[in-house]
Write an enzyme that holds these catalytic residues in place. Structure first.
Site, short mmCIF file in Angstrom:
data_model
loop_
_atom_site.label_atom_id
_atom_site.label_comp_id
_atom_site.label_asym_id
_atom_site.label_seq_id
_atom_site.Cartn_x
_atom_site.Cartn_y
_atom_site.Cartn_z
N LYS A 11 43.08 36.11 45.89
CA LYS A 11 43.05 37.53 45.23
C LYS A 11 42.50 38.58 46.12
O LYS A 11 42.21 38.65 47.36
CB LYS A 11 41.98 37.09 44.17
CG LYS A 11 42.46 35.99 43.32
CD LYS A 11 41.53 36.25 42.09
CE LYS A 11 41.99 34.93 40.92
NZ LYS A 11 41.01 35.13 39.70
N TYR A 51 48.79 36.74 33.60
CA TYR A 51 47.47 36.15 32.48
C TYR A 51 47.85 36.41 31.21
O TYR A 51 46.66 36.46 30.49
CB TYR A 51 46.49 37.04 33.09
CG TYR A 51 45.76 36.42 34.47
CD1 TYR A 51 45.12 35.01 34.65
CD2 TYR A 51 45.91 37.02 35.83
CE1 TYR A 51 44.56 34.70 35.88
CE2 TYR A 51 45.45 36.73 37.11
CZ TYR A 51 44.79 35.62 37.19
OH TYR A 51 44.36 35.09 38.26
N PHE A 59 37.70 39.65 29.13
CA PHE A 59 37.66 40.22 30.60
C PHE A 59 39.19 40.46 30.84
O PHE A 59 39.44 40.76 32.12
CB PHE A 59 37.16 39.09 31.49
CG PHE A 59 37.70 37.70 31.01
CD1 PHE A 59 39.09 37.40 31.62
CD2 PHE A 59 37.20 36.91 30.41
CE1 PHE A 59 39.61 36.12 31.38
CE2 PHE A 59 37.84 35.56 30.13
CZ PHE A 59 38.99 35.12 30.43
N ARG A 87 41.29 22.57 42.61
CA ARG A 87 40.41 23.07 41.64
C ARG A 87 39.00 22.80 42.19
O ARG A 87 38.21 23.43 41.98
CB ARG A 87 40.54 22.86 40.07
CG ARG A 87 41.72 23.45 39.60
CD ARG A 87 42.30 23.22 38.30
NE ARG A 87 41.20 23.75 37.19
CZ ARG A 87 41.36 24.90 36.98
NH1 ARG A 87 42.01 25.87 37.43
NH2 ARG A 87 40.24 25.16 35.97
N THR A 93 34.88 28.76 37.96
CA THR A 93 35.20 30.06 37.83
C THR A 93 34.54 31.27 38.29
O THR A 93 34.88 32.02 39.06
CB THR A 93 35.66 30.31 36.32
OG1 THR A 93 36.62 29.35 35.98
CG2 THR A 93 36.51 31.62 36.38
N ARG A 104 34.78 29.53 46.03
CA ARG A 104 34.15 30.71 45.39
C ARG A 104 32.73 31.03 45.69
O ARG A 104 32.29 32.01 45.67
CB ARG A 104 34.43 30.23 43.80
CG ARG A 104 35.69 30.73 43.36
CD ARG A 104 36.31 30.17 42.13
NE ARG A 104 37.55 30.60 41.67
CZ ARG A 104 38.05 29.90 40.64
NH1 ARG A 104 37.76 28.85 40.04
NH2 ARG A 104 39.25 30.30 40.30
N ASN A 119 36.69 36.45 42.04
CA ASN A 119 36.23 35.07 42.59
C ASN A 119 37.16 34.54 43.50
O ASN A 119 37.37 33.26 43.65
CB ASN A 119 36.31 34.27 41.13
CG ASN A 119 37.54 34.23 40.46
OD1 ASN A 119 38.45 34.70 40.86
ND2 ASN A 119 37.65 33.14 39.47
N HIS A 122 42.65 31.61 42.69
CA HIS A 122 43.19 31.26 41.45
C HIS A 122 43.90 29.85 41.87
O HIS A 122 44.52 29.62 42.68
CB HIS A 122 44.22 32.10 40.81
CG HIS A 122 44.87 31.45 39.67
ND1 HIS A 122 44.44 31.25 38.34
CD2 HIS A 122 46.09 30.85 39.63
CE1 HIS A 122 45.29 30.74 37.89
NE2 HIS A 122 46.49 30.41 38.51
N GLU A 133 53.66 28.85 36.97
CA GLU A 133 53.03 29.72 37.91
C GLU A 133 53.83 29.43 39.15
O GLU A 133 54.05 30.64 39.73
CB GLU A 133 51.65 29.34 37.97
CG GLU A 133 50.84 29.62 36.88
CD GLU A 133 49.46 29.48 36.96
OE1 GLU A 133 48.68 29.66 35.79
OE2 GLU A 133 48.77 28.99 38.07
#
Ligand code: CMP
Length: 148
Positions: A11, A51, A59, A87, A93, A104, A119, A122, A133
């Site tokens: 990100k 998203y 958010f 993950r 998250t 993270r 964070n 993704h 995706e």
């Protein structure tokens, strides 16, 4: 165990902090092969589309504003159980809830920041979403499977 492909995003916060190599190193040390990659900047509209499942959440506006605020790196990762292993490496998250040793927690946690959207990374949460995706960012001829 099944060989899977998953979509990963580094990100804008992590790109701005020069953490691309650190994050790629963690993928590669964990046998997650980078089989497609590119840098790009999402428009606000593209971030809202990506998203869309979160539209209406408290958010959503901050998230889509943040995700279009600077360049990101998108990649397809491949490996055994890649979706769940990716993950696990990312962690919870919200960086404040993520365990030490995860991306993270180690790379996005700031005790003065209670927010969760910045964070660092993704990752897709299911095989169905991984395919959607991956298709959002890559054409088939941009992906180079190496496992299996
Ligand atoms: P990501 O894995 O990209 O999926 C949805 C994103 O929404 C999440 O990471 C965060 O960047 C952002 N987000 C912000 N606040 C929350 C929250 N309270 N719960 C879940 N996701 C959040």
């Amino acid at each position: 165990m099944a060989i899977e492909q998953t979509l990963s995003i580094i990100k804008p916060d992590a790109v701005a902090k020069n953490l691309i190599g650190e994050i790629y190193s963690r993928f590669e040390k964990n046998q997650l092969h980078i089989i497609a990659t590119k840098m790009l900047r999402l428009t606000r509209e593209q971030a809202e589309e990506f998203y869309a499942v979160h539209a209406g959440r408290s958010f959503y506006s901050k998230l889509t504003n943040f995700m279009s605020s600077g360049p990101i790196i998108v990649q397809v990762l491949e490996g055994e159980d890649a979706i769940s292993r990716h993950r696990a490496i990312m962690g919870a998250t919200c960086p404040k809830d993520a365990a030490p040793g995860t991306i993270r927690r180690d790379l996005a946690f700031d005790p003065s920041n209670p927010e969760c959207h910045d964070n660092a990374v993704h990752g897709s949460d299911s095989t169905e979403n991984a395919q959607k995706e991956i298709d959002f960012f890559f054409r088939p001829d941009e992906i180079f499977p190496r496992t299996g």
